[in-house]
Design a protein around this motif. Structure first.
Motif, PDB file in Angstrom:
ATOM      1  N   LEU A   1       0.833  -1.211   0.000  1.00  0.00           N
ATOM      2  CA  LEU A   1       0.000   0.000   0.000  1.00  0.00           C
ATOM      3  C   LEU A   1       0.866   1.259   0.000  1.00  0.00           C
ATOM      4  CD1 LEU A   1      -2.811  -1.100   2.467  1.00  0.00           C
ATOM      5  CD2 LEU A   1      -2.954  -0.947  -0.038  1.00  0.00           C
TER       6      LEU A   1
ATOM      7  N   ARG B   1       0.906   4.209  -2.790  1.00  0.00           N
ATOM      8  CA  ARG B   1       0.766   5.633  -2.441  1.00  0.00           C
ATOM      9  C   ARG B   1       1.928   6.451  -3.017  1.00  0.00           C
ATOM     10  NH1 ARG B   1      -2.714   7.750   0.500  1.00  0.00           N
ATOM     11  NH2 ARG B   1      -3.230   5.963   1.811  1.00  0.00           N
TER      12      ARG B   1
ATOM     13  N   HIS C   1       1.563   6.905  -6.741  1.00  0.00           N
ATOM     14  CA  HIS C   1       0.273   7.465  -7.170  1.00  0.00           C
ATOM     15  C   HIS C   1      -0.559   6.436  -7.942  1.00  0.00           C
ATOM     16  CE1 HIS C   1       1.992  11.199  -5.816  1.00  0.00           C
ATOM     17  NE2 HIS C   1       3.019  10.991  -6.616  1.00  0.00           N
TER      18      HIS C   1
ATOM     19  N   LYS D   1      -3.714   3.499  -7.919  1.00  0.00           N
ATOM     20  CA  LYS D   1      -4.945   3.052  -7.279  1.00  0.00           C
ATOM     21  C   LYS D   1      -4.809   1.557  -7.025  1.00  0.00           C
ATOM     22  CE  LYS D   1      -7.421   6.711  -6.810  1.00  0.00           C
ATOM     23  NZ  LYS D   1      -7.781   7.153  -5.460  1.00  0.00           N
TER      24      LYS D   1
ATOM     25  N   HIS E   1      -6.290   4.023   4.431  1.00  0.00           N
ATOM     26  CA  HIS E   1      -5.939   3.461   3.119  1.00  0.00           C
ATOM     27  C   HIS E   1      -7.105   3.481   2.129  1.00  0.00           C
ATOM     28  CE1 HIS E   1      -2.160   2.214   4.779  1.00  0.00           C
ATOM     29  NE2 HIS E   1      -2.711   1.353   5.597  1.00  0.00           N
TER      30      HIS E   1
ATOM     31  N   LEU F   1      -6.929   4.847  -1.472  1.00  0.00           N
ATOM     32  CA  LEU F   1      -6.166   4.147  -2.493  1.00  0.00           C
ATOM     33  C   LEU F   1      -7.028   3.252  -3.375  1.00  0.00           C
ATOM     34  CD1 LEU F   1      -3.047   3.060  -0.409  1.00  0.00           C
ATOM     35  CD2 LEU F   1      -3.131   4.821  -2.177  1.00  0.00           C
TER      36      LEU F   1
END
Length: 93
Positions: free
Chosen positions: A61, A65, A68, A70, A88, A91
């Motif tokens: 995760l 992040r 950038h 998803k 989170h 995301l």
């Protein structure tokens, strides 16, 4: 316990080397540009309940992040982790 987690982009996974040729992993796919699909998490039985799966999920995760991306939570463990950690949620695709 903290484990060293390596991003093995060639194999599309984040891996924790556990010694004795054992490893734990979280695998992913890249179904489209800008998306990381976390497909499954594996932790050897002897290491279950140690928080290792959470560390692997957090590493993936954090990578998403920082880059950038998803996230698609195909893995049930990832889905559960994100549900328990609202920080989170942004995301998710």
């Amino acid at each position: 316990m903290k484990y060293e987690i390596l991003h093995e982009e060639k194999y599309q996974q984040f891996t924790a080397k556990l010694g004795q040729d054992e490893e734990a992993e979280i695998a992913y796919a890249r179904p489209e540009e800008g998306v990381l699909d976390l497909t499954h998490t594996y932790v050897p039985e002897a290491y279950r309940g140690t928080g290792l799966a959470q560390e692997l999920i957090n590493a993936a995760l954090e990578y998403a992040r920082q880059h950038h991306l998803k996230v698609i939570a195909s893995c049930p463990a990832v889905k559960k982790h994100i549900a328990r950690h609202p920080e989170h949620q942004d995301l998710l695709q």
